[in-house]
Write a protein that holds these residues in place. Structure first.
Motif, PDB file in Angstrom:
ATOM      1  N   VAL A 197       6.082   2.308   9.841  1.00  0.00           N
ATOM      2  CA  VAL A 197       6.415   3.379   8.894  1.00  0.00           C
ATOM      3  C   VAL A 197       7.553   4.242   9.441  1.00  0.00           C
ATOM      4  O   VAL A 197       7.614   4.526  10.630  1.00  0.00           O
ATOM      5  N   GLN A 198       8.418   4.612   8.533  1.00  0.00           N
ATOM      6  CA  GLN A 198       9.535   5.490   8.895  1.00  0.00           C
ATOM      7  C   GLN A 198       9.379   6.802   8.145  1.00  0.00           C
ATOM      8  O   GLN A 198       8.961   6.817   6.988  1.00  0.00           O
ATOM      9  N   LYS A 199       9.727   7.884   8.816  1.00  0.00           N
ATOM     10  CA  LYS A 199       9.739   9.182   8.138  1.00  0.00           C
ATOM     11  C   LYS A 199      10.890   9.141   7.125  1.00  0.00           C
ATOM     12  O   LYS A 199      11.996   8.725   7.468  1.00  0.00           O
ATOM     13  N   PRO A 200      10.646   9.542   5.861  1.00  0.00           N
ATOM     14  CA  PRO A 200      11.735   9.529   4.883  1.00  0.00           C
ATOM     15  C   PRO A 200      12.947  10.333   5.362  1.00  0.00           C
ATOM     16  O   PRO A 200      12.788  11.332   6.057  1.00  0.00           O
ATOM     17  N   GLY A 201      14.122   9.871   5.000  1.00  0.00           N
ATOM     18  CA  GLY A 201      15.356  10.559   5.399  1.00  0.00           C
ATOM     19  C   GLY A 201      15.439  11.938   4.781  1.00  0.00           C
ATOM     20  O   GLY A 201      14.602  12.321   3.945  1.00  0.00           O
ATOM     21  N   LYS A 202      16.451  12.691   5.161  1.00  0.00           N
ATOM     22  CA  LYS A 202      16.644  14.060   4.673  1.00  0.00           C
ATOM     23  C   LYS A 202      16.561  14.120   3.148  1.00  0.00           C
ATOM     24  O   LYS A 202      17.166  13.320   2.457  1.00  0.00           O
ATOM     25  N   ARG A 203      15.800  15.092   2.678  1.00  0.00           N
ATOM     26  CA  ARG A 203      15.645  15.361   1.241  1.00  0.00           C
ATOM     27  C   ARG A 203      14.880  14.276   0.474  1.00  0.00           C
ATOM     28  O   ARG A 203      14.635  14.388  -0.708  1.00  0.00           O
ATOM     29  N   ARG A 204      14.528  13.184   1.161  1.00  0.00           N
ATOM     30  CA  ARG A 204      13.722  12.147   0.504  1.00  0.00           C
ATOM     31  C   ARG A 204      12.252  12.364   0.843  1.00  0.00           C
ATOM     32  O   ARG A 204      11.919  12.671   1.976  1.00  0.00           O
ATOM     33  N   LEU A 205      11.401  12.214  -0.137  1.00  0.00           N
ATOM     34  CA  LEU A 205       9.968  12.420   0.098  1.00  0.00           C
ATOM     35  C   LEU A 205       9.197  11.104   0.076  1.00  0.00           C
ATOM     36  O   LEU A 205       8.030  11.057   0.411  1.00  0.00           O
ATOM     37  N   ILE A 206       9.870  10.026  -0.364  1.00  0.00           N
ATOM     38  CA  ILE A 206       9.226   8.707  -0.390  1.00  0.00           C
ATOM     39  C   ILE A 206      10.158   7.695   0.278  1.00  0.00           C
ATOM     40  O   ILE A 206      11.363   7.738   0.060  1.00  0.00           O
ATOM     41  N   MET A 233       0.845  -1.200   0.000  1.00  0.00           N
ATOM     42  CA  MET A 233       0.000   0.000   0.000  1.00  0.00           C
ATOM     43  C   MET A 233       0.871   1.237   0.000  1.00  0.00           C
ATOM     44  O   MET A 233       1.979   1.238   0.509  1.00  0.00           O
ATOM     45  N   ARG A 234       0.313   2.305  -0.550  1.00  0.00           N
ATOM     46  CA  ARG A 234       1.009   3.595  -0.495  1.00  0.00           C
ATOM     47  C   ARG A 234       0.278   4.513   0.480  1.00  0.00           C
ATOM     48  O   ARG A 234      -0.939   4.670   0.397  1.00  0.00           O
ATOM     49  N   PHE A 235       1.042   5.102   1.379  1.00  0.00           N
ATOM     50  CA  PHE A 235       0.511   6.025   2.376  1.00  0.00           C
ATOM     51  C   PHE A 235       1.017   7.431   2.064  1.00  0.00           C
ATOM     52  O   PHE A 235       2.168   7.594   1.675  1.00  0.00           O
ATOM     53  N   VAL A 236       0.176   8.451   2.262  1.00  0.00           N
ATOM     54  CA  VAL A 236       0.657   9.831   2.179  1.00  0.00           C
ATOM     55  C   VAL A 236       0.349  10.517   3.503  1.00  0.00           C
ATOM     56  O   VAL A 236      -0.781  10.480   3.989  1.00  0.00           O
ATOM     57  N   LEU A 237       1.389  11.070   4.117  1.00  0.00           N
ATOM     58  CA  LEU A 237       1.254  11.714   5.424  1.00  0.00           C
ATOM     59  C   LEU A 237       1.601  13.192   5.308  1.00  0.00           C
ATOM     60  O   LEU A 237       2.399  13.586   4.464  1.00  0.00           O
ATOM     61  N   PRO A 238       0.992  14.022   6.180  1.00  0.00           N
ATOM     62  CA  PRO A 238       1.196  15.463   6.072  1.00  0.00           C
ATOM     63  C   PRO A 238       2.449  15.958   6.798  1.00  0.00           C
ATOM     64  O   PRO A 238       2.747  15.520   7.903  1.00  0.00           O
ATOM     65  N   LYS A 239       3.148  16.867   6.160  1.00  0.00           N
ATOM     66  CA  LYS A 239       4.248  17.556   6.846  1.00  0.00           C
ATOM     67  C   LYS A 239       3.629  18.381   7.970  1.00  0.00           C
ATOM     68  O   LYS A 239       2.447  18.704   7.938  1.00  0.00           O
ATOM     69  N   GLY A 240       4.440  18.771   8.941  1.00  0.00           N
ATOM     70  CA  GLY A 240       3.947  19.700   9.963  1.00  0.00           C
ATOM     71  C   GLY A 240       3.328  19.040  11.174  1.00  0.00           C
ATOM     72  O   GLY A 240       3.686  17.926  11.557  1.00  0.00           O
ATOM     73  N   ARG A 241       2.319  19.716  11.758  1.00  0.00           N
ATOM     74  CA  ARG A 241       1.833  19.372  13.094  1.00  0.00           C
ATOM     75  C   ARG A 241       1.188  17.993  13.213  1.00  0.00           C
ATOM     76  O   ARG A 241       1.109  17.440  14.302  1.00  0.00           O
ATOM     77  N   LEU A 242       0.713  17.421  12.097  1.00  0.00           N
ATOM     78  CA  LEU A 242       0.044  16.113  12.185  1.00  0.00           C
ATOM     79  C   LEU A 242       0.980  14.932  11.935  1.00  0.00           C
ATOM     80  O   LEU A 242       0.587  13.782  12.100  1.00  0.00           O
ATOM     81  N   LEU A 243       2.221  15.205  11.529  1.00  0.00           N
ATOM     82  CA  LEU A 243       3.112  14.108  11.132  1.00  0.00           C
ATOM     83  C   LEU A 243       3.442  13.170  12.290  1.00  0.00           C
ATOM     84  O   LEU A 243       3.356  11.948  12.163  1.00  0.00           O
ATOM     85  N   LYS A 244       3.786  13.742  13.436  1.00  0.00           N
ATOM     86  CA  LYS A 244       4.169  12.920  14.589  1.00  0.00           C
ATOM     87  C   LYS A 244       3.026  11.967  14.987  1.00  0.00           C
ATOM     88  O   LYS A 244       3.220  10.768  15.165  1.00  0.00           O
ATOM     89  N   ASN A 279       5.576  -1.671   1.469  1.00  0.00           N
ATOM     90  CA  ASN A 279       4.695  -0.507   1.358  1.00  0.00           C
ATOM     91  C   ASN A 279       5.545   0.742   1.094  1.00  0.00           C
ATOM     92  O   ASN A 279       6.769   0.689   1.149  1.00  0.00           O
ATOM     93  N   GLU A 280       4.871   1.867   0.840  1.00  0.00           N
ATOM     94  CA  GLU A 280       5.584   3.132   0.618  1.00  0.00           C
ATOM     95  C   GLU A 280       4.923   4.236   1.419  1.00  0.00           C
ATOM     96  O   GLU A 280       3.696   4.253   1.544  1.00  0.00           O
ATOM     97  N   VAL A 281       5.726   5.158   1.934  1.00  0.00           N
ATOM     98  CA  VAL A 281       5.155   6.333   2.594  1.00  0.00           C
ATOM     99  C   VAL A 281       5.686   7.592   1.900  1.00  0.00           C
ATOM    100  O   VAL A 281       6.873   7.701   1.620  1.00  0.00           O
ATOM    101  N   LEU A 282       4.754   8.483   1.587  1.00  0.00           N
ATOM    102  CA  LEU A 282       5.097   9.775   0.981  1.00  0.00           C
ATOM    103  C   LEU A 282       4.808  10.857   2.008  1.00  0.00           C
ATOM    104  O   LEU A 282       3.853  10.754   2.778  1.00  0.00           O
ATOM    105  N   ILE A 283       5.617  11.896   1.996  1.00  0.00           N
ATOM    106  CA  ILE A 283       5.346  13.049   2.857  1.00  0.00           C
ATOM    107  C   ILE A 283       4.998  14.226   1.942  1.00  0.00           C
ATOM    108  O   ILE A 283       5.757  14.552   1.027  1.00  0.00           O
ATOM    109  N   ALA A 284       3.835  14.835   2.178  1.00  0.00           N
ATOM    110  CA  ALA A 284       3.379  15.927   1.312  1.00  0.00           C
ATOM    111  C   ALA A 284       2.893  17.107   2.151  1.00  0.00           C
ATOM    112  O   ALA A 284       2.682  16.982   3.358  1.00  0.00           O
TER     113      ALA A 284
END
Length: 205
Positions: free
Chosen positions: A25-34, A1-12, A40-45
């Motif tokens: 799920v892991q937060k993508p490393g520096k400069r990585r958005l996926i 599955m692909r997940f998209v999570l919000p940057k900012g106050r809701l990410l944690k 599975n995949e997690v995107l930060i948008a």
């Protein structure tokens, strides 16, 4: 599955609830958005873009109900989540407070153009809406707007800018969003996710 999570106050809170539900799920490393995890995949948008990603093909997302309402995205919302709680409110300079019904012809600054228009339309009041992307509370301070409609958590930002909360437009909380096609094509996976998160929420309340 692909997940998209919000940057900012809701990410944690988003990462936390998914981990507790068994999704490592892991937060993508520096400069990585996926980032990939267990197939599975997690995107930060940007928070405002999350419902758009989900509507157009990403399986699952987490977003504030304010953004879902503003974007009018066609997504399935199976769960309200127990974090990100705040409100969207009308606020004005302390020395120039009037009731919303008296605001005909006023200029209102906001990121939430659609919600603001609907809010005043229900009151039968015509206002001019000034759409801004951030730091909305500055608009009355520099004289380009009479009032604002914005997210309020503690009210500290309003007070620091000489504004007072006049009326709540809507309650806000984080929501789980599901793509309508994924809901059918990945029914079992989505169901398992929803029930796991539901269990986490029930155990914490």
């Amino acid at each position: 599955m692909r997940f998209v999570l919000p940057k900012g106050r809701l990410l944690k809170g988003s990462l936390e609830v998914l981990r507790k539900a068994g999704y490592d799920v892991q937060k993508p490393g520096k400069r990585r958005l996926i980032e990939g995890f267990n197939g599975n995949e997690v995107l930060i948008a940007r928070a405002f873009d999350v419902p758009v990603y989900v509507e157009h093909g990403v399986d699952v997302g987490i977003s504030g109900s304010d953004v879902v309402e503003e974007r009018k995205s066609d997504v399935f919302v199976p769960l309200e989540l127990p974090f990100g709680k705040c409100r969207l409110s009308l606020a004005m300079p302390r020395e120039r407070v009037v009731s919303p019904e008296e605001m005909d012809g006023y200029r209102v600054a906001t990121k939430y153009e659609n919600i603001t228009r609907e809010y005043f339309s229900k009151l039968g009041v015509e206002v001019e809406i000034l759409k801004l992307s951030g730091s909305v509370e500055l608009a009355p301070k520099v004289g380009i707007a009479d009032a604002i409609v914005d997210i309020v958590e503690t009210g500290e930002t309003l007070r620091a800018n000489g504004l007072v909360e006049v009326e709540k437009a809507m309650d806000v909380s984080a929501q789980l969003l599901v793509n309508r096609i994924s809901q059918k094509t990945k029914f079992e996976e989505i169901n398992e996710l929803v029930f796991s998160i539901k269990e986490v929420i029930e155990n914490e309340l």
